[in-house]
Design a protein around this motif. Structure first.
Motif, mmCIF file in Angstrom:
data_model
loop_
_atom_site.group_PDB
_atom_site.id
_atom_site.type_symbol
_atom_site.label_atom_id
_atom_site.label_comp_id
_atom_site.label_asym_id
_atom_site.label_seq_id
_atom_site.Cartn_x
_atom_site.Cartn_y
_atom_site.Cartn_z
ATOM 1 N N CYS A 1 0.843 -1.197 0.000
ATOM 2 C CA CYS A 1 0.000 0.000 0.000
ATOM 3 C C CYS A 1 0.879 1.247 0.000
ATOM 4 O O CYS A 1 1.780 1.405 0.828
ATOM 5 C CB CYS A 1 -0.902 -0.004 1.223
ATOM 6 N N GLU B 1 -5.648 6.738 -0.950
ATOM 7 C CA GLU B 1 -5.355 7.537 -2.144
ATOM 8 C C GLU B 1 -6.296 8.734 -2.166
ATOM 9 O O GLU B 1 -7.452 8.632 -1.771
ATOM 10 C CB GLU B 1 -5.552 6.722 -3.432
ATOM 11 N N GLN C 1 -2.755 11.149 1.324
ATOM 12 C CA GLN C 1 -2.408 9.738 1.455
ATOM 13 C C GLN C 1 -1.636 9.496 2.751
ATOM 14 O O GLN C 1 -0.671 10.186 3.054
ATOM 15 C CB GLN C 1 -1.556 9.320 0.263
#
Length: 246
Positions: free
Chosen positions: A24, A73, A95
């Motif tokens: 991630c 995101e 983010q």
């Protein structure tokens, strides 16, 4: 589905199965930065993914507040509406940022997506249990809370003591540093928010923001680029301006 009093605990998990958490892009700066292996699985198994389009709210001020969120995101603006209808933007999140811990009754602000947004969402009770079960998560959250407190103190000074030019200079410097943390180019800023959003964050009018932006450009401190980007031509001078040293 997990009940609020019971965490999901996957059995016999191999490290390579941790995906997508292990890869991630939000993880290096996020609340789960220090977690590994089964800890990441505990986080993933007790969350779900929420997608929100630009201009839509993740939640509204006054809504029940049963969740906390990690931004995977996109960008978010946080704001409150005053009784007379005026809007005060209290922050912009990107983010890796975490939101929703404050206020366990109803939400005391609206979180609206500035861009297409993806978040990991946790039931508040489940997240509390994760904090108890994962010391690394608790330590990381305390560190992030300290950073948030420092940012809040800076915002108080910005709104209470700085001139319009100092406010905008400080905002651009801080935004540039945050976006550089996320892998963006140094000394360049992308503005996912509108000038009205900036005005409502800095306690100014949109006309003042536009005028000061032009002044910074004329002074050679910044250059306006296509696509809502700004190049910081003289970062030291811009920081000095924001710090009130000019």
């Amino acid at each position: 589905m997990n009940t609020p009093s019971q965490l999901a605990e996957p059995q016999n998990i191999a490290l390579e199965d941790v995906h997508p958490c292990a890869t991630c892009g939000a993880r290096p700066l996020g609340v789960c930065a220090d977690l590994k292996g089964h800890e990441l699985h505990s986080m993933a198994s007790n969350s779900d993914t929420v997608h929100v389009e630009a201009g839509q709210a993740l939640f509204h001020e006054g809504d029940p507040n049963p969740y906390v969120f990690n931004v995977v995101e996109g960008a978010v603006k946080l704001y409150r509406l005053l009784p007379d209808g005026r809007r005060q933007i209290t922050g912009f999140l990107f983010q890796g940022d975490f939101l929703g811990l404050g206020g366990r009754g109803v939400a005391n602000f609206t979180a609206e997506a500035l861009t297409p947004l993806q978040t990991c969402r946790f039931k508040r009770n489940n997240f509390d249990q994760l904090l108890n079960a994962l010391p690394a998560l608790e330590h990381r959250l305390v560190a992030l809370a300290g950073d948030e407190l420092m940012a809040a103190q800076e915002q108080i000074v910005l709104l209470g003591r700085k001139t319009a030019k100092e406010r905008l200079a400080s905002f651009l410097v801080r935004l540039s540093a945050r976006q550089h943390q996320l892998g963006g180019p140094p000394d360049q800023v992308h503005l996912p928010m509108t000038r009205l959003d900036i005005a409502d964050y800095l306690g100014l009018t949109i006309e003042t923001v536009s005028r000061v932006m032009t002044q910074l450009k004329t002074s050679g401190l910044i250059r306006l680029l296509p696509g809502n980007d700004i190049a910081i031509v003289d970062p030291q001078a811009l920081k000095a301006l924001g710090d009130g040293e000019v």
